[in-house]
Motif scaffolding. Structure first.
Motif, PDB file in Angstrom:
ATOM      1  N   THR A  80      10.423  -5.047  -0.741  1.00 36.40           N
ATOM      2  CA  THR A  80       9.052  -4.530  -0.710  1.00 36.40           C
ATOM      3  C   THR A  80       8.507  -4.404  -2.119  1.00 36.40           C
ATOM      4  O   THR A  80       7.353  -4.722  -2.378  1.00 36.40           O
ATOM      5  CB  THR A  80       9.039  -3.123  -0.060  1.00 36.40           C
ATOM      6  OG1 THR A  80       9.616  -3.200   1.220  1.00 36.40           O
ATOM      7  CG2 THR A  80       7.640  -2.543  -0.009  1.00 36.40           C
ATOM      8  N   GLU A  99       4.263  -4.050   8.351  1.00 34.83           N
ATOM      9  CA  GLU A  99       5.332  -3.612   7.448  1.00 34.83           C
ATOM     10  C   GLU A  99       5.863  -2.270   7.933  1.00 34.83           C
ATOM     11  O   GLU A  99       5.084  -1.355   8.212  1.00 34.83           O
ATOM     12  CB  GLU A  99       4.749  -3.487   6.036  1.00 34.83           C
ATOM     13  CG  GLU A  99       5.703  -2.994   4.985  1.00 34.83           C
ATOM     14  CD  GLU A  99       5.022  -2.815   3.632  1.00 34.83           C
ATOM     15  OE1 GLU A  99       5.695  -2.300   2.724  1.00 34.83           O
ATOM     16  OE2 GLU A  99       3.826  -3.156   3.473  1.00 34.83           O
ATOM     17  N   SER A 115       4.103  -1.640  -3.158  1.00 33.50           N
ATOM     18  CA  SER A 115       4.535  -2.651  -2.191  1.00 33.50           C
ATOM     19  C   SER A 115       3.806  -3.954  -2.473  1.00 33.50           C
ATOM     20  O   SER A 115       2.576  -3.971  -2.587  1.00 33.50           O
ATOM     21  CB  SER A 115       4.223  -2.209  -0.765  1.00 33.50           C
ATOM     22  OG  SER A 115       4.419  -3.283   0.142  1.00 33.50           O
ATOM     23  N   SER A 118       2.143  -4.723   1.436  1.00 26.77           N
ATOM     24  CA  SER A 118       1.126  -3.937   2.148  1.00 26.77           C
ATOM     25  C   SER A 118      -0.246  -4.583   2.180  1.00 26.77           C
ATOM     26  O   SER A 118      -0.936  -4.528   3.205  1.00 26.77           O
ATOM     27  CB  SER A 118       1.010  -2.539   1.540  1.00 26.77           C
ATOM     28  OG  SER A 118       2.196  -1.820   1.737  1.00 26.77           O
ATOM     29  N   VAL A 124       0.833  -0.816   8.134  1.00 23.83           N
ATOM     30  CA  VAL A 124       2.032  -0.301   7.467  1.00 23.83           C
ATOM     31  C   VAL A 124       2.439   0.990   8.167  1.00 23.83           C
ATOM     32  O   VAL A 124       1.603   1.867   8.389  1.00 23.83           O
ATOM     33  CB  VAL A 124       1.773  -0.015   5.969  1.00 23.83           C
ATOM     34  CG1 VAL A 124       3.016   0.556   5.306  1.00 23.83           C
ATOM     35  CG2 VAL A 124       1.287  -1.262   5.249  1.00 23.83           C
ATOM     36  N   CYS A 126       5.431   3.976   7.783  1.00 25.97           N
ATOM     37  CA  CYS A 126       6.574   4.448   7.001  1.00 25.97           C
ATOM     38  C   CYS A 126       6.816   5.926   7.270  1.00 25.97           C
ATOM     39  O   CYS A 126       5.903   6.665   7.616  1.00 25.97           O
ATOM     40  CB  CYS A 126       6.380   4.184   5.512  1.00 25.97           C
ATOM     41  SG  CYS A 126       5.176   5.205   4.669  1.00 25.97           S
TER      42      CYS A 126
END
Length: 149
Positions: A80, A99, A115, A118, A124, A126
């Motif tokens: 990443t 992602e 990243s 991204s 994304v 996380c």
């Protein structure tokens, strides 16, 4: 015809469950694969699940997927923050990518806050543990449902 999602995992994710469980939890990569397969079944999506510790292999998978899958759930792990080559392969594949990161990279070391993926991803996720994979598959199902209308 059932759409296929490619779920790609980068380096060290084969060590899930034993590597830093205080950060990544106790679930293994096989557990993550089961989560993805079950969520794919819910949405009538085929899941092609892979992991590699070799950057070129992941790039090759992205190239091969072009025009063949509906999207890519990608946990690039450490790549990443380092791989312009994977970013370029995503662009070359012309596939939507979500992602995913198990940990919240923004609560970690400063170098993990950047990243290369991204800005070319459609989304994304996380910090939600392995549940992030299920959410990414849900996201693709929602996108595909909208595309069929």
């Amino acid at each position: 015809m059932t759409a296929t999602l490619l779920v790609l995992n980068g380096p060290n994710l084969n060590m899930l469950g034993t590597r830093q469980p205080e950060l990544y939890g106790h679930e293994t990569l096989a557990d993550v694969e089961s989560i993805c397969l079950r969520r794919g079944e819910v949405h009538d999506l085929a899941i092609d699940f892979r992991q590699t510790n070799h950057e070129g292999e992941l790039i090759g998978w992205l190239h091969q997927a072009r025009g063949k899958v509906a999207g890519v759930v990608l946990n690039p792990a450490a790549w990443t923050h380092t791989s312009v080559a994977i970013r370029d392969a995503i662009l070359a594949s012309e596939l939507p990518v979500i992602e995913v990161h198990i940990s919240n990279v923004h609560q970690r070391e400063a170098f993990r806050h950047r990243s290369y993926i991204s800005d070319v991803a459609v989304g994304v996720i996380c910090g939600l543990g392995t549940h992030g994979y299920a959410l990414a598959i849900d996201g693709f199902a929602h996108r595909l449902e909208g595309a069929s209308r």
